[in-house]
Design a protein around this motif. Sequence first.
Motif, mmCIF file in Angstrom:
data_model
loop_
_atom_site.group_PDB
_atom_site.id
_atom_site.type_symbol
_atom_site.label_atom_id
_atom_site.label_comp_id
_atom_site.label_asym_id
_atom_site.label_seq_id
_atom_site.Cartn_x
_atom_site.Cartn_y
_atom_site.Cartn_z
ATOM 1 N N LYS A 193 14.637 4.282 2.703
ATOM 2 C CA LYS A 193 15.677 5.313 2.625
ATOM 3 C C LYS A 193 15.248 6.640 3.230
ATOM 4 C CE LYS A 193 17.690 3.459 -1.652
ATOM 5 N NZ LYS A 193 17.859 3.702 -3.110
ATOM 6 N N GLU A 194 13.936 6.886 3.283
ATOM 7 C CA GLU A 194 13.435 8.189 3.724
ATOM 8 C C GLU A 194 12.732 8.059 5.073
ATOM 9 O OE1 GLU A 194 13.911 11.092 2.390
ATOM 10 O OE2 GLU A 194 14.935 10.383 0.573
ATOM 11 N N LYS A 195 13.388 8.497 6.136
ATOM 12 C CA LYS A 195 12.820 8.346 7.475
ATOM 13 C C LYS A 195 11.464 9.029 7.598
ATOM 14 C CE LYS A 195 13.840 8.947 12.376
ATOM 15 N NZ LYS A 195 14.826 9.413 13.394
ATOM 16 N N LYS A 196 11.261 10.112 6.896
ATOM 17 C CA LYS A 196 9.983 10.819 6.990
ATOM 18 C C LYS A 196 8.826 9.963 6.486
ATOM 19 C CE LYS A 196 10.585 13.199 2.559
ATOM 20 N NZ LYS A 196 10.742 14.531 1.902
ATOM 21 N N GLN A 197 9.140 8.944 5.679
ATOM 22 C CA GLN A 197 8.101 8.053 5.175
ATOM 23 C C GLN A 197 7.654 7.033 6.217
ATOM 24 O OE1 GLN A 197 6.667 8.410 2.193
ATOM 25 N NE2 GLN A 197 8.038 10.074 1.604
ATOM 26 N N TRP A 198 8.474 6.785 7.226
ATOM 27 C CA TRP A 198 8.187 5.719 8.182
ATOM 28 C C TRP A 198 6.912 5.974 8.986
ATOM 29 C CZ3 TRP A 198 13.757 5.116 10.622
ATOM 30 C CH2 TRP A 198 14.657 4.774 9.595
ATOM 31 N N SER A 199 6.497 7.216 9.063
ATOM 32 C CA SER A 199 5.253 7.536 9.765
ATOM 33 C C SER A 199 4.027 7.123 8.965
ATOM 34 C CB SER A 199 5.174 9.044 10.051
ATOM 35 O OG SER A 199 6.182 9.439 10.957
ATOM 36 N N TYR A 200 4.232 6.740 7.713
ATOM 37 C CA TYR A 200 3.110 6.439 6.830
ATOM 38 C C TYR A 200 3.259 5.045 6.217
ATOM 39 C CZ TYR A 200 3.150 11.497 7.293
ATOM 40 O OH TYR A 200 3.191 12.772 7.805
ATOM 41 N N GLN A 227 12.365 -0.155 -1.066
ATOM 42 C CA GLN A 227 13.670 0.483 -0.879
ATOM 43 C C GLN A 227 13.527 1.995 -0.709
ATOM 44 O OE1 GLN A 227 17.101 -1.163 -3.170
ATOM 45 N NE2 GLN A 227 15.520 -2.223 -4.357
ATOM 46 N N ASP A 228 12.688 2.615 -1.513
ATOM 47 C CA ASP A 228 12.504 4.069 -1.419
ATOM 48 C C ASP A 228 11.947 4.449 -0.055
ATOM 49 O OD1 ASP A 228 13.419 4.283 -3.993
ATOM 50 O OD2 ASP A 228 11.428 4.453 -4.903
ATOM 51 N N TRP A 229 11.001 3.670 0.452
ATOM 52 C CA TRP A 229 10.396 3.942 1.759
ATOM 53 C C TRP A 229 11.430 3.821 2.871
ATOM 54 C CZ3 TRP A 229 9.184 1.362 6.343
ATOM 55 C CH2 TRP A 229 8.132 1.899 7.118
ATOM 56 N N VAL A 278 1.390 -0.679 2.612
ATOM 57 C CA VAL A 278 0.408 -1.726 2.927
ATOM 58 C C VAL A 278 -0.979 -1.257 2.496
ATOM 59 C CG1 VAL A 278 -0.609 -3.100 4.780
ATOM 60 C CG2 VAL A 278 1.799 -2.453 4.900
ATOM 61 N N PRO A 279 -1.723 -2.085 1.757
ATOM 62 C CA PRO A 279 -1.409 -3.456 1.337
ATOM 63 C C PRO A 279 -0.866 -3.583 -0.096
ATOM 64 C CG PRO A 279 -3.736 -3.056 1.012
ATOM 65 C CD PRO A 279 -3.155 -1.759 1.515
ATOM 66 N N GLU A 280 -0.711 -2.463 -0.827
ATOM 67 C CA GLU A 280 -0.371 -2.580 -2.246
ATOM 68 C C GLU A 280 1.024 -3.168 -2.471
ATOM 69 O OE1 GLU A 280 -0.038 0.170 -6.305
ATOM 70 O OE2 GLU A 280 -0.610 1.082 -4.388
ATOM 71 N N HIS A 281 2.009 -2.702 -1.701
ATOM 72 C CA HIS A 281 3.392 -3.123 -1.926
ATOM 73 C C HIS A 281 3.909 -4.100 -0.869
ATOM 74 C CE1 HIS A 281 3.580 -0.173 -5.089
ATOM 75 N NE2 HIS A 281 3.235 0.782 -4.253
ATOM 76 N N ALA A 282 3.182 -4.261 0.204
ATOM 77 C CA ALA A 282 3.556 -5.215 1.254
ATOM 78 C C ALA A 282 2.291 -5.672 1.963
ATOM 79 C CB ALA A 282 4.530 -4.589 2.254
ATOM 80 N N GLU A 283 2.192 -6.960 2.208
ATOM 81 C CA GLU A 283 1.019 -7.480 2.912
ATOM 82 C C GLU A 283 1.059 -7.114 4.394
ATOM 83 O OE1 GLU A 283 -1.165 -10.637 5.229
ATOM 84 O OE2 GLU A 283 0.968 -10.183 5.191
#
Length: 230
Positions: free
Chosen positions: A162-169, A158-160, A174-179
């Motif tokens: 919400k913050e568009k600047k995070q989408w570049s990373y 959810q935090d990722w 992956v892989p810790e929070h999403a496969e």
Amino acid sequence: MMKIRTWPIARSNQSGVYRLCLPQRLGNGELYTDSRYQTFPSLEEVVGEDWYPAIIAKLIDDVGFAAWWTKTKILKKSGLLGYSPAALPDHLDLSDPGGHLFLTKSFIPRAKKLLVADLAVPEIVDSIRHWFGIDTEFDIEFFFVPPNGKSWDMSPIQDWCKEKKQWSYPEKLVPEHAERIIAIFDGDIYCVMSKAAAKVSIQLLTALAESWQLNVIPGPERYSWLPNLH
């Protein structure tokens, strides 16, 4: 229109995490230019309008639970809100499927929500296959697959989102929070996944391309993740 039978899947390796772009057009593996882009045939022109759901099926058919970040209006049209999803907990129990649906409150701006669904239910997965990415000409949609384990910590997802600047990373998830993460924007499909998942996905996509009488070739690395995020 060029007579070409090659599908350039762009890929790159970021610290053991693989990025892939599955373009909506064929190509020769070189950078697209504005003047030449329309000269390459689209997958729809070559294999028909079912190209898109066929690719999505290869990417999510082995998935149990998954999270879909999309507009509230798309969720309403999909009919999934009719299943009366429960409020999304901070930690999701993956050992208890049973057709569950969970939903966040709206994210601001753009009134988007994160829906977590059990894809073992045929009606749910059919709806997601149909509606995922259907309105992404100007907005990105994301699809998240949980990592191995019995529970899924939803807060980082959810935090990722919400913050568009995070989408570049995407490697922050992956892989810790999403496969894996699947993103759709303006007709192209992007994936970020573990090395093992990428190997299987490439094999499945290559077999799909061969069934369309197409050859998979490497695309430019710079296309391997979403463009223009800054």
